[in-house]
Design an enzyme around this catalytic site. Structure first.
Site, PDB file in Angstrom:
ATOM      1  N   ARG A 116      -8.417   0.004   4.141  1.00  0.00           N
ATOM      2  CA  ARG A 116      -7.418   0.905   3.554  1.00  0.00           C
ATOM      3  C   ARG A 116      -6.071   0.220   3.382  1.00  0.00           C
ATOM      4  O   ARG A 116      -5.234   0.710   2.620  1.00  0.00           O
ATOM      5  CB  ARG A 116      -7.245   2.153   4.431  1.00  0.00           C
ATOM      6  CG  ARG A 116      -8.454   3.080   4.474  1.00  0.00           C
ATOM      7  CD  ARG A 116      -8.166   4.356   5.256  1.00  0.00           C
ATOM      8  NE  ARG A 116      -6.902   4.925   4.835  1.00  0.00           N
ATOM      9  CZ  ARG A 116      -5.859   5.125   5.635  1.00  0.00           C
ATOM     10  NH1 ARG A 116      -5.933   4.803   6.909  1.00  0.00           N
ATOM     11  NH2 ARG A 116      -4.746   5.644   5.173  1.00  0.00           N
ATOM     12  N   CYS A 152      -5.662   8.723   8.460  1.00  0.00           N
ATOM     13  CA  CYS A 152      -5.664   8.403   9.882  1.00  0.00           C
ATOM     14  C   CYS A 152      -5.215   9.598  10.719  1.00  0.00           C
ATOM     15  O   CYS A 152      -4.268  10.288  10.374  1.00  0.00           O
ATOM     16  CB  CYS A 152      -4.740   7.212  10.158  1.00  0.00           C
ATOM     17  SG  CYS A 152      -5.318   5.665   9.444  1.00  0.00           S
ATOM     18  N   ARG A 178       1.571  15.580  10.565  1.00  0.00           N
ATOM     19  CA  ARG A 178       2.489  15.137   9.518  1.00  0.00           C
ATOM     20  C   ARG A 178       2.778  16.411   8.728  1.00  0.00           C
ATOM     21  O   ARG A 178       2.102  16.701   7.750  1.00  0.00           O
ATOM     22  CB  ARG A 178       1.839  14.082   8.615  1.00  0.00           C
ATOM     23  CG  ARG A 178       1.319  12.885   9.373  1.00  0.00           C
ATOM     24  CD  ARG A 178       0.974  11.768   8.418  1.00  0.00           C
ATOM     25  NE  ARG A 178       0.197  10.734   9.082  1.00  0.00           N
ATOM     26  CZ  ARG A 178      -0.066   9.543   8.540  1.00  0.00           C
ATOM     27  NH1 ARG A 178       0.377   9.258   7.349  1.00  0.00           N
ATOM     28  NH2 ARG A 178      -0.781   8.656   9.176  1.00  0.00           N
ATOM     29  N   LYS A 198       0.826  -1.204   0.000  1.00  0.00           N
ATOM     30  CA  LYS A 198       0.000   0.000   0.000  1.00  0.00           C
ATOM     31  C   LYS A 198       0.863   1.257   0.000  1.00  0.00           C
ATOM     32  O   LYS A 198       0.621   2.191  -0.764  1.00  0.00           O
ATOM     33  CB  LYS A 198      -0.901   0.001   1.233  1.00  0.00           C
ATOM     34  CG  LYS A 198      -1.534   1.358   1.572  1.00  0.00           C
ATOM     35  CD  LYS A 198      -2.169   1.331   2.936  1.00  0.00           C
ATOM     36  CE  LYS A 198      -2.756   2.677   3.307  1.00  0.00           C
ATOM     37  NZ  LYS A 198      -1.741   3.681   3.683  1.00  0.00           N
ATOM     38  N   ASN A 199       1.885   1.282   0.854  1.00  0.00           N
ATOM     39  CA  ASN A 199       2.716   2.481   0.984  1.00  0.00           C
ATOM     40  C   ASN A 199       3.658   2.682  -0.190  1.00  0.00           C
ATOM     41  O   ASN A 199       4.358   3.692  -0.256  1.00  0.00           O
ATOM     42  CB  ASN A 199       3.515   2.429   2.285  1.00  0.00           C
ATOM     43  CG  ASN A 199       2.630   2.623   3.507  1.00  0.00           C
ATOM     44  OD1 ASN A 199       1.530   3.161   3.402  1.00  0.00           O
ATOM     45  ND2 ASN A 199       3.095   2.176   4.649  1.00  0.00           N
ATOM     46  N   ASP A 255       4.419   1.809  12.007  1.00  0.00           N
ATOM     47  CA  ASP A 255       3.187   1.115  11.621  1.00  0.00           C
ATOM     48  C   ASP A 255       3.051  -0.251  12.284  1.00  0.00           C
ATOM     49  O   ASP A 255       1.947  -0.800  12.354  1.00  0.00           O
ATOM     50  CB  ASP A 255       3.126   0.942  10.096  1.00  0.00           C
ATOM     51  CG  ASP A 255       2.656   2.203   9.387  1.00  0.00           C
ATOM     52  OD1 ASP A 255       2.289   3.173  10.078  1.00  0.00           O
ATOM     53  OD2 ASP A 255       2.654   2.225   8.143  1.00  0.00           O
TER      54      ASP A 255
END
Length: 417
Positions: free
Chosen positions: A397, A116, A121, A22-23, A306
């Protein structure tokens, strides 16, 4: 809203495939804005965040086509430079569209991204780095208007913090900038290296891939290619922990061992037997896990933030006391109150969480964010009795086909409308 019913206490045994990261796929999709030709990605995960990224590309005028795990994006028809507020709010990493839009079109209009709620950030890092490349930034009515009237020009810059998103934005912007960009203190995450390899596959000139000093020699134009997305290290470690907390034995297929090193050592410390051969990771859990004496999140190659929440669940059912220190996101422990509903013995003092291992019992809980949701799902699998999980959209997600996968290896769960 749907809920998930989970009957805990079942040992998970079997084999599971690992999908694309995903990232990694999200910045890769953003990078297609740079390319005025068709690009095809293989090994793409089916996730709600991927759907949002494709919607953003469609809104920008790009043609997209999805067939199973293959996604094709044709940037030849790019016709817009603004991303609607509604789409930006649905995905935290949507800010990575800023760099490629600026590089190819000379301007971009975006709002603050969503995703999230884990704490700040700072978008200022992105804007400051792009300004050094020649961008001008103005804000009006909650919208950021960024332009480069004289074009982007390479420079030497150093990041105050090795931010993944900022590094990705700089890489994409610098790929089409005039001259050479030298980026110091760049993020070293495997997903950043994956973006570098993709850009180079399209004709970019990036050296130092995988290190903290990246050199980008700008080119006039990029071309299309076919590229395979790297495996998802967070999906890998989550399913490895599913084996760990249920006393199970799982074989995970299609993994990238090199990216897992910081987490595998903690799994071994907790008593799991690991065997990795080629692209397969086998995890065999002990009858009872041992504690993790000290886990501290750090930018790669340190322990990933994570993975903090899922590992805390493992500590909840381990012997002894585990200590976790979160250094990246100030709100990483939002899932703790929900774990306490299930009997977890966790004390939090600022960025430090102390977990006294015992056992968990079923309860009704709400997923708080993507990785916190994964932690609660793991807790439900390990708990005595029945649990109900709400706010399942967080899990969608980051974990493709997670319900089917878990049922396939022995989990007793089903969705309640």
């Amino acid at each position: 809203m749907d809920e998930l019913y989970v009957e805990g206490g079942h040992r998970l045994v079997g084999e599971l495939p690992i999908h694309g990261a995903k990232n990694s796929v999200l910045p890769l999709l953003a990078a297609t804005v740079l390319v005025p030709q068709a690009v095809t990605f293989t090994n793409c995960p089916s996730l709600s965040d991927v759907d949002v990224a494709l919607a953003i590309l469609g809104n920008l005028g790009c043609k997209t086509r999805q067939n199973g795990t293959c996604i094709t994006v044709d940037g030849a028809t790019l016709s817009a430079v603004g991303i609607p507020d509604g789409l930006m709010r649905q995905m935290r990493s949507s800010i990575v569209f800023l760099g490629p839009l600026l590089a190819r079109c000379g301007e971009a209009t975006v709002s603050l991204p969503g995703g999230c709620e884990l704490g700040p950030r700072p978008i200022d890092w992105h804007l400051s780095a792009l300004e050094k490349l020649g961008a001008q930034v103005t804000e009006s009515a909650g919208r950021l208007c960024v332009c480069a009237p004289r074009g982007l020009r390479g420079c030497e810059l150093s990041l105050a913090f090795p931010s993944v998103g900022t590094t990705e934005n700089v890489l994409m912007a610098a790929s089409l900038a005039k001259g050479v960009t030298v980026l110091h203190n760049a993020a070293q995450e495997p997903e950043v290296a994956d973006l570098c390899r993709f850009l180079n596959c399209c004709g970019a000139r990036i050296t130092g891939v995988g290190g903290s000093r990246l050199v980008v020699e700008g080119v006039a134009r990029l071309h299309g290619c076919t590229y395979r997305v790297m495996p998802d290290r967070m999906e890998t470690i989550t399913y490895a922990l599913a084996a760990a907390v249920t006393g199970g034995e799982l074989s995970l297929v299609g993994v990238d061992k090199a990216s897992l090193c910081p987490t595998l050592s903690v799994l071994e410390e907790m008593g799991c037997a690991l065997h990795c051969e080629k692209r397969r990771l086998s995890v065999k859990a002990p009858t009872r896990l041992a504690c993790a004496r000290g886990v501290r999140s750090m930018p790669y190659p340190g322990f990933p933030t994570d993975a903090m929440a899922p590992f805390m669940t493992a500590a909840c059912v381990a012997n002894g006391t585990s200590v976790f220190t979160e250094t990246v996101f100030e709100n990483r422990y939002r899932h703790v109150d929900e774990l306490r509903r299930m009997g977890a013995r966790i004390r939090v003092n600022g960025r430090v969480a102390v977990v006294d291992g015992d056992s968990l019992h079923g309860a009704t809980v709400q997923c708080t964010d993507l990785r916190g949701g994964a932690a609660l799902l793991l807790a439900a699998l390990a708990a005595d009795g029945e649990s109900r999980l709400g706010a399942l959209q967080h899990l969608e997600r980051g974990y493709p086909a997670w319900e089917d996968k878990l049922r396939r290896v022995g989990a007793q769960l089903y969705r309640i409308k």
